[in-house]
Design an enzyme around this catalytic site. Sequence first.
Site, PDB file in Angstrom:
ATOM      1  N   ARG A   1       6.723 -29.721 -13.465  1.00 15.67           N
ATOM      2  CA  ARG A   1       7.097 -28.318 -13.345  1.00 15.67           C
ATOM      3  C   ARG A   1       8.537 -28.263 -12.817  1.00 15.67           C
ATOM      4  NH1 ARG A   1       8.436 -28.900  -8.768  1.00 15.67           N
ATOM      5  NH2 ARG A   1       9.076 -26.750  -8.807  1.00 15.67           N
ATOM      6  N   GLY A   2       9.062 -27.028 -12.750  1.00 21.08           N
ATOM      7  CA  GLY A   2      10.472 -26.885 -12.387  1.00 21.08           C
ATOM      8  C   GLY A   2      11.269 -26.826 -13.673  1.00 21.08           C
ATOM      9  N   ALA A   3      12.139 -25.807 -13.778  1.00 20.31           N
ATOM     10  CA  ALA A   3      12.773 -25.519 -15.068  1.00 20.31           C
ATOM     11  C   ALA A   3      13.454 -26.736 -15.731  1.00 20.31           C
ATOM     12  CB  ALA A   3      13.749 -24.355 -14.898  1.00 20.31           C
TER      13      ALA A   3
ATOM     14  N   ARG B   1       5.053 -22.656 -21.434  1.00 21.23           N
ATOM     15  CA  ARG B   1       5.429 -21.786 -20.313  1.00 21.23           C
ATOM     16  C   ARG B   1       6.585 -20.884 -20.776  1.00 21.23           C
ATOM     17  NH1 ARG B   1       5.715 -24.297 -14.507  1.00 21.23           N
ATOM     18  NH2 ARG B   1       5.191 -22.124 -14.034  1.00 21.23           N
TER      19      ARG B   1
ATOM     20  N   ASP C   1      14.758 -20.066 -12.852  1.00 19.10           N
ATOM     21  CA  ASP C   1      14.097 -20.393 -14.128  1.00 19.10           C
ATOM     22  C   ASP C   1      14.801 -19.776 -15.319  1.00 19.10           C
ATOM     23  OD1 ASP C   1      11.866 -20.794 -12.029  1.00 19.10           O
ATOM     24  OD2 ASP C   1      11.252 -21.859 -13.831  1.00 19.10           O
TER      25      ASP C   1
HETATM   26  O1  MRU Z   1       6.175 -22.727 -11.506  1.00 16.78           O
HETATM   27  P1  MRU Z   1       7.217 -23.770 -11.210  1.00 16.78           P
HETATM   28  O2  MRU Z   1       6.830 -24.687 -10.114  1.00 16.78           O
HETATM   29  O3  MRU Z   1       7.658 -24.469 -12.460  1.00 16.78           O
HETATM   30  O4  MRU Z   1       8.450 -22.914 -10.696  1.00 16.78           O
HETATM   31  C1  MRU Z   1       9.607 -23.595 -10.297  1.00 16.78           C
HETATM   32  C2  MRU Z   1      10.653 -22.723  -9.745  1.00 16.78           C
HETATM   33  O5  MRU Z   1      10.496 -21.525  -9.642  1.00 16.78           O
HETATM   34  C3  MRU Z   1      11.950 -23.384  -9.384  1.00 16.78           C
HETATM   35  O6  MRU Z   1      12.567 -22.718  -8.335  1.00 16.78           O
HETATM   36  C4  MRU Z   1      12.890 -23.380 -10.603  1.00 16.78           C
HETATM   37  O7  MRU Z   1      12.237 -23.853 -11.731  1.00 16.78           O
HETATM   38  C5  MRU Z   1      14.105 -24.188 -10.363  1.00 16.78           C
HETATM   39  S1  MRU Z   1      13.801 -25.908 -10.354  1.00 16.78           S
HETATM   40  C6  MRU Z   1      15.291 -26.709 -10.208  1.00 16.78           C
END
Ligand code: MRU
Length: 364
Positions: free
Chosen positions: A59-61, A102, A253
Amino acid sequence: MGDGNISNSFKEKGNVYTLRWKKNVLELIDQRKLPFKETYVKCRSVECVAKAIKDMVVRGAPAIGVAAAYGVALAALEFKGGNKEEFIGHVNKGIKILSGTRPTAVNLFWALDRMKGKMAGNRKLEVNEIKEKLIREATDIEKHDLEINFKIGHNGKEILNGLGSKLRILTHCNAGALATSGYGTALGVIRDLNTHGNLFHVIVDETRPFLQGARLTAWELYQEEIPFFIISDNMAGYFMSRGEVDAVLVGADRIALNGDTANKIGTLGLSILAGFYNVPFYIAAPLSTVDIKIESGDNIPIEYRDNKEVREILGNSIIPEFMPVVNPAFDITPGNNITAIITEKGVIYPPYKKNIIKIFKYKS
Ligand code: MRU
């Protein structure tokens, strides 16, 4: 700074990594199990990668983007035979599966577009040669992401240094090595500040419902001996009201042209608190998170996830089944609430539309 001499990136340490491409297999640390277990999910198919993204193994963009790029490479590798039209159809089918995982993080679509572009640009080659090109492209996306994070870390440190020394930074969710191919965006800035002695401590929002802050950000900071403490999300205002937060620093994101930013649910509330208490509010993100096709946050799709994430904590029910629950995974922070956006190409200040267009022109 991220100058290649980094000992605090998981990647450099060599023992723990967010994702790794090895012998045509994508290995992903299972982020659902952290911090209690360090196990890896090994993907050999595009379906496996799509499921891993959807289920939050990864996870994480930026990490979602990198994983998806490797997912496309796996779709290509799965194909047997030499019929090019069928091959392209098969890979496109894989891209479609990945694009349905997603909706909010634009890095997913950015990476898929890059992979599609690579395939289109090499249409004249043999199937096996296109496969090689796609693997190379995914590897490049991964490597480039790491370099970008080092630059974001450096640029962010320069800006935050201006706020003074012994900085107390509040962060939300996880924008660290686990959310990228290494080092992190918001946590990359924190790593840089720590290396240069300007950090006092990090205040880690636990980040209900998935607990990315308490489980993942804290885990990263602990391993690197960066001082921190965890708070539940509703405590942020308390610390700000006491003058104990020098800056809020989070990832993103998707960023619209006017600076409106989608990030983990709860970010909007933090930005309002920060405005009220005069605390600077920074976003750290690569330019691949900026969606220049989108004018404002109104056009950013918000993912709603399984209610179970709210109903349960680590598998334990906390709400009776018959009670209704809603679970939006992201919210939109208006550009007006954001002091600046820290990118690999420099720091963007308001007015965002003008300055985002400028940085994109400079980029190309
Ligand atoms: O649902 P997630 O855990 O994928 O959400 C992640 C976030 O909101 C992060 O802050 C974002 O993706 C930035 S990661 C460098």
